[in-house]
Design an enzyme around this catalytic site. Sequence first.
Site, short mmCIF file in Angstrom:
data_model
loop_
_atom_site.label_atom_id
_atom_site.label_comp_id
_atom_site.label_asym_id
_atom_site.label_seq_id
_atom_site.Cartn_x
_atom_site.Cartn_y
_atom_site.Cartn_z
N TYR A 38 39.97 -71.68 3.34
CA TYR A 38 38.94 -72.92 4.22
C TYR A 38 37.47 -72.51 4.22
O TYR A 38 36.82 -72.48 4.15
CB TYR A 38 39.43 -73.32 6.09
CG TYR A 38 39.30 -74.43 5.76
CD1 TYR A 38 39.03 -76.01 5.92
CD2 TYR A 38 38.44 -73.56 7.12
CE1 TYR A 38 38.74 -76.69 6.32
CE2 TYR A 38 37.49 -74.96 7.94
CZ TYR A 38 37.50 -76.64 7.21
OH TYR A 38 36.84 -76.99 8.29
N LYS B 92 34.16 -73.68 2.76
CA LYS B 92 33.33 -73.85 3.56
C LYS B 92 31.65 -73.14 3.60
O LYS B 92 30.65 -73.94 3.50
CB LYS B 92 33.78 -73.96 4.88
CG LYS B 92 34.51 -74.83 5.12
CD LYS B 92 34.16 -76.73 5.02
CE LYS B 92 34.91 -77.09 5.87
NZ LYS B 92 34.22 -78.63 5.61
N ALA C 86 36.78 -90.87 5.23
CA ALA C 86 36.29 -91.52 6.33
C ALA C 86 37.84 -92.30 6.82
O ALA C 86 37.15 -93.21 7.52
CB ALA C 86 35.10 -92.45 5.77
#
Length: 250
Positions: free
Chosen positions: A157, A161, A15
């Site tokens: 990746y 995902k 974050a």
Amino acid sequence: MSTSLEGRVALVTGASRGIGRATALMLAARGADVAVNYKSNRAAAEDVQRQIEALGRRCVLLPADVADFAQATALVQQAVEQLGRLDILVNNAGLTRDNLIVRLREEDWDIVVDTILKGAFACSRAAVRYMMRERYGRIINIGSVSGLGGNAGQTNYAAAKAGLIGLTKALAKEVGSRNITVNLIAPGFIETDLTASLPETMVSEILRLTPLGRLGKPEDVAAAVCYLASEEASFITGQVLSVDGGLLMQ
């Protein structure tokens, strides 16, 4: 019902920048207290904390590498201990190590898959233990259009995902009876540090293929997160929401 998140507590992984930063700030703006996870950039995380506290919300900084199972588990426990509860988990932490598969090193595969997929598993596993007791929870995974349509040079990746989609759907079926929803947002190309280094020719092609004709902003994804975290989305679970400007319609 309302999009207000007053009284809720959220944990957002990764974050300190990009989508995670925008999500943490928007959750706080909607009324949630926020645990901000970061791996190494404490200065950036402290800036997020200052902005959240300026909104009148509580914020704690929790450094952890979610690719490490023990650290990810402890991260969730610390969020609960320091903020008193956990209602919303946003599995956002991720990174890229792009290369053609014949040049992709084992360590490049491992760090991407472990951060994105194992990190989401570990954080969700720990969070579900608390959420099941409270009979309430919102788990929101940040996927990618790469996980839906693939992308050359991103086998690691895209696989991570895509794996998040399976995790999302399976977990949604496991915990739905406890009033816990699990959904995934699949962003398209968003203006973040990860896309800033893309060649201009690639950006031009992306824009040509995107019906809305622009890259997304982190806030576009954050708004979708806030919706799925709200009571208005209480009957939505196991779903994939593309926030991609229409890219995958091509």
